[in-house]
Write a protein that holds these residues in place. Structure first.
Motif, PDB file in Angstrom:
ATOM      1  N   ALA A   1       5.800  14.043 -23.821  1.00  0.00           N
ATOM      2  CA  ALA A   1       6.473  14.014 -22.512  1.00  0.00           C
ATOM      3  C   ALA A   1       6.726  15.422 -21.995  1.00  0.00           C
ATOM      4  O   ALA A   1       6.875  15.637 -20.792  1.00  0.00           O
ATOM      5  N   PHE A   2       6.749  16.390 -22.912  1.00  0.00           N
ATOM      6  CA  PHE A   2       7.032  17.781 -22.533  1.00  0.00           C
ATOM      7  C   PHE A   2       5.774  18.647 -22.622  1.00  0.00           C
ATOM      8  O   PHE A   2       5.868  19.870 -22.624  1.00  0.00           O
ATOM      9  N   GLY A   3       4.624  17.982 -22.768  1.00  0.00           N
ATOM     10  CA  GLY A   3       3.358  18.716 -22.799  1.00  0.00           C
ATOM     11  C   GLY A   3       3.025  19.310 -24.151  1.00  0.00           C
ATOM     12  O   GLY A   3       2.096  20.112 -24.253  1.00  0.00           O
TER      13      GLY A   3
ATOM     14  N   LYS B   1       0.864  -1.180   0.000  1.00  0.00           N
ATOM     15  CA  LYS B   1       0.000   0.000   0.000  1.00  0.00           C
ATOM     16  C   LYS B   1       0.897   1.225   0.000  1.00  0.00           C
ATOM     17  O   LYS B   1       1.764   1.367   0.861  1.00  0.00           O
ATOM     18  N   LEU B   2       0.699   2.069  -1.003  1.00  0.00           N
ATOM     19  CA  LEU B   2       1.519   3.271  -1.101  1.00  0.00           C
ATOM     20  C   LEU B   2       0.721   4.488  -0.673  1.00  0.00           C
ATOM     21  O   LEU B   2      -0.512   4.435  -0.573  1.00  0.00           O
ATOM     22  N   SER B   3       1.391   5.571  -0.463  1.00  0.00           N
ATOM     23  CA  SER B   3       0.704   6.793  -0.036  1.00  0.00           C
ATOM     24  C   SER B   3      -0.163   7.329  -1.167  1.00  0.00           C
ATOM     25  O   SER B   3       0.113   7.083  -2.354  1.00  0.00           O
ATOM     26  N   SER B   4      -1.194   8.083  -0.797  1.00  0.00           N
ATOM     27  CA  SER B   4      -2.066   8.655  -1.834  1.00  0.00           C
ATOM     28  C   SER B   4      -1.264   9.632  -2.694  1.00  0.00           C
ATOM     29  O   SER B   4      -1.586   9.867  -3.854  1.00  0.00           O
ATOM     30  N   ARG B   5      -0.211  10.197  -2.120  1.00  0.00           N
ATOM     31  CA  ARG B   5       0.649  11.097  -2.892  1.00  0.00           C
ATOM     32  C   ARG B   5       1.157  10.434  -4.158  1.00  0.00           C
ATOM     33  O   ARG B   5       1.279  11.064  -5.210  1.00  0.00           O
ATOM     34  N   MET B   6       1.442   9.131  -4.063  1.00  0.00           N
ATOM     35  CA  MET B   6       2.026   8.440  -5.212  1.00  0.00           C
ATOM     36  C   MET B   6       1.062   8.360  -6.393  1.00  0.00           C
ATOM     37  O   MET B   6       1.486   8.163  -7.527  1.00  0.00           O
ATOM     38  N   GLN B   7      -0.248   8.514  -6.097  1.00  0.00           N
ATOM     39  CA  GLN B   7      -1.208   8.491  -7.209  1.00  0.00           C
ATOM     40  C   GLN B   7      -1.058   9.722  -8.097  1.00  0.00           C
ATOM     41  O   GLN B   7      -1.544   9.764  -9.217  1.00  0.00           O
TER      42      GLN B   7
ATOM     43  N   TRP C   1      10.221  21.220 -19.121  1.00  0.00           N
ATOM     44  CA  TRP C   1      11.071  20.122 -18.648  1.00  0.00           C
ATOM     45  C   TRP C   1      10.184  19.133 -17.884  1.00  0.00           C
ATOM     46  O   TRP C   1       9.381  19.538 -17.037  1.00  0.00           O
ATOM     47  N   VAL C   2      10.347  17.852 -18.214  1.00  0.00           N
ATOM     48  CA  VAL C   2       9.403  16.816 -17.778  1.00  0.00           C
ATOM     49  C   VAL C   2       9.079  16.803 -16.286  1.00  0.00           C
ATOM     50  O   VAL C   2       7.973  16.425 -15.903  1.00  0.00           O
ATOM     51  N   SER C   3      10.007  17.208 -15.458  1.00  0.00           N
ATOM     52  CA  SER C   3       9.799  17.021 -14.013  1.00  0.00           C
ATOM     53  C   SER C   3       8.943  18.086 -13.341  1.00  0.00           C
ATOM     54  O   SER C   3       8.417  17.854 -12.250  1.00  0.00           O
ATOM     55  N   TYR C   4       8.803  19.265 -13.964  1.00  0.00           N
ATOM     56  CA  TYR C   4       8.090  20.345 -13.256  1.00  0.00           C
ATOM     57  C   TYR C   4       6.675  19.939 -12.788  1.00  0.00           C
ATOM     58  O   TYR C   4       6.352  20.119 -11.615  1.00  0.00           O
ATOM     59  N   PRO C   5       5.814  19.430 -13.690  1.00  0.00           N
ATOM     60  CA  PRO C   5       4.439  19.180 -13.232  1.00  0.00           C
ATOM     61  C   PRO C   5       4.361  18.165 -12.099  1.00  0.00           C
ATOM     62  O   PRO C   5       3.589  18.353 -11.146  1.00  0.00           O
ATOM     63  N   ASP C   6       5.167  17.112 -12.181  1.00  0.00           N
ATOM     64  CA  ASP C   6       5.093  16.103 -11.115  1.00  0.00           C
ATOM     65  C   ASP C   6       5.597  16.652  -9.784  1.00  0.00           C
ATOM     66  O   ASP C   6       5.061  16.329  -8.728  1.00  0.00           O
ATOM     67  N   MET C   7       6.601  17.508  -9.843  1.00  0.00           N
ATOM     68  CA  MET C   7       7.088  18.109  -8.594  1.00  0.00           C
ATOM     69  C   MET C   7       5.992  18.961  -7.951  1.00  0.00           C
ATOM     70  O   MET C   7       5.829  18.955  -6.729  1.00  0.00           O
ATOM     71  N   VAL C   8       5.273  19.702  -8.785  1.00  0.00           N
ATOM     72  CA  VAL C   8       4.182  20.535  -8.256  1.00  0.00           C
ATOM     73  C   VAL C   8       3.132  19.642  -7.592  1.00  0.00           C
ATOM     74  O   VAL C   8       2.661  19.919  -6.483  1.00  0.00           O
TER      75      VAL C   8
ATOM     76  N   SER D   1       3.639  10.421 -11.952  1.00  0.00           N
ATOM     77  CA  SER D   1       3.704   9.483 -13.075  1.00  0.00           C
ATOM     78  C   SER D   1       5.153   9.083 -13.331  1.00  0.00           C
ATOM     79  O   SER D   1       6.078   9.847 -13.068  1.00  0.00           O
ATOM     80  N   THR D   2       5.310   7.885 -13.859  1.00  0.00           N
ATOM     81  CA  THR D   2       6.645   7.454 -14.267  1.00  0.00           C
ATOM     82  C   THR D   2       6.925   8.120 -15.597  1.00  0.00           C
ATOM     83  O   THR D   2       6.031   8.269 -16.420  1.00  0.00           O
ATOM     84  N   SER D   3       8.156   8.470 -15.775  1.00  0.00           N
ATOM     85  CA  SER D   3       8.531   9.168 -16.998  1.00  0.00           C
ATOM     86  C   SER D   3       8.126   8.376 -18.247  1.00  0.00           C
ATOM     87  O   SER D   3       8.324   7.173 -18.336  1.00  0.00           O
TER      88      SER D   3
END
Ligand SMILES: Cc1ncc(COP(=O)(O)O)c(C=O)c1O
Length: 405
Positions: free
Chosen positions: A372-374, A9-15, A131-138, A18-20
């Motif tokens: 991948a870059f939107g 069971k993972l945290s709801s945050r993990m939902q 850059w791919v990581s911005y949205p997931d970091m937010v 996304s994996t790259s």
């Protein structure tokens, strides 16, 4: 002992995370390589040059001199002073060491900045392509990424009109990245000033100016956001690092300068997560920042040659539209005319993802789809590999595209 395949069971945050999208292509590329196929990897995000010898020597010396212990959380005082000197000399920005933090790559600092400032309901404006990581970091920080299209019509840059349409009372951050990954777009002083006007009536909005590709700027002059718009200095986080400019991705050193209260909060977070960035890498970064950059003109010349060779070859395909990038080491190619065509074996390539997979299988070239870059309908091609690999890869892509009907 047996390993259990059942999912924890993972945290709801993990939902939210996304994996790259690039992982699948990278995995398939590895399988093909293991089968003996030659795959040219145009999907990476780093220079193929070695870290300059003087920087490596600085690190070795530091190890022998005992620089192997914890340092101050926000970085070695000497390194923070070197960062202040760099920002003053290159960018005419005056920061005190207390307004600077060194982190484990620029990536960790963005993460810390968002965790320190974002609450649920807060929005972060991200011009696409991004850059791919911005949205997931937010999302991990609990905020909402708001993607603002910045297409080829505006040279992949955010305009004041578009900013005005998306900014509101919930906006917490605007992310700007120049030279940009993946587009290579570089903002001018005037373009920044136009954005600044639109930002003035929204005092709660912070600006993240990601300047990690600063030294890899081709046909346009680089300007730092805070230098272009001093009136927004107090709410700008200027982000940079040694990864791209000094071919030091693996050393993991980035730095950020901004309002002291923000830097203090980021330092508190860092103190409870990674402590300080690697002491040896900090010493290497200190050698880099204190040394001259005599290797850069040669690197830029090599990259310029590759860029021009790649553009000339790709332009031979009527399926592609290429805007030569003004900075960084990526080509962001419009491939929409290659979509919805039939392949020789009767497939229909409906998306940039499918086209990227097809090119991997049939041209032996790994690329990253624009999705991948939107910004779907594009491919990102990294040209920081050996000249011959860059040129062969582009020729192979063009040959395969010619077979589409
Ligand atoms: C635009 C941009 N910002 C930040 C980073 C992260 O850099 P670092 O290696 O310092 O974490 C990258 C890396 O690819 C990038 O492309």
């Amino acid at each position: 002992m047996t390993s259990q395949a059942s999912a924890l069971k993972l945290s709801s945050r993990m939902q939210q995370v996304s994996t790259s999208m690039t992982v699948a292509i990278a995995q398939r590329a590895r399988v093909l390589q293991q089968q003996g196929r030659k795959i040219i990897n145009m999907a990476s995000g780093e220079l193929d040059f070695d870290t300059p010898a003087a920087i490596c020597a600085g690190a070795v010396e530091a190890i022998h001199a005992g620089a192997t212990r914890y340092t101050n959380v926000a970085g070695l005082p000497a390194l923070k002073e070197a960062v202040c000197r760099k920002l003053l000399t290159d960018n005419k920005l005056t920061y005190q060491p207390g307004e600077v933090i060194v982190g484990t790559g620029a990536k960790q600092l963005i993460f810390n900045a968002f965790l320190a400032t974002i609450d649920p309901g807060d929005e972060v404006l991200i011009p696409a392509p991004y850059w791919v990581s911005y949205p997931d970091m937010v999302k991990i920080a609990g905020g909402t990424p708001v993607i603002v299209p910045a297409t080829s019509n505006t040279d992949f840059k955010l305009t004041a009109e578009s900013l005005k349409q998306h900014i509101n009372g919930n906006t917490r951050w605007l992310i700007l990245n120049s030279p940009g990954n993946p587009s290579g777009a570089v903002y001018s002083r005037e373009e920044y000033q136009a954005l600044a006007k639109a930002l003035q009536q929204w005092p709660q909005v912070l600006i993240l100016s990601d300047e990690i590709y600063e030294y890899l700027c081709w046909d346009r002059e680089f300007i730092s956001f805070a230098e272009a718009v001093p009136e927004l200095f107090a709410r700008t986080l200027t982000l940079n690092g040694v990864s791209k400019s000094y071919a030091m991705t693996g050393w993991r050193i980035g730095y950020a300068a901004g309002p002291q209260s923000l830097i203090d909060a980021m330092t508190t977070l860092q103190g409870q997560s990674t402590s300080n960035p690697s002491s040896v890498s900090q010493m290497a970064a200190l050698t880099a920042l204190n040394g001259d950059r005599d290797f850069l003109p040669q690197w830029c010349e090599i990259l310029r040659h590759r860029r021009e060779g790649a553009v000339a070859r790709l332009q031979r395909s009527s399926c592609l539209h290429i805007a030569a990038p003004a900075g960084a080491f990526y080509l962001f190619v419009d491939c929409q005319k290659a979509l919805n065509r039939a392949t020789a074996d009767g497939q229909q390539l409906q998306s940039d993802l499918q086209l990227a997979s097809y090119l991997l299988e049939h041209a032996g070239v790994a690329t990253v789809p624009g999705s991948a870059f939107g910004l779907p309908g594009h491919l990102r091609l990294t040209f920081s590999l050996a000249d011959q690999d860059v040129f062969t890869a582009c020729e192979n892509i063009v040959s395969v595209l010619e077979t589409l009907q």
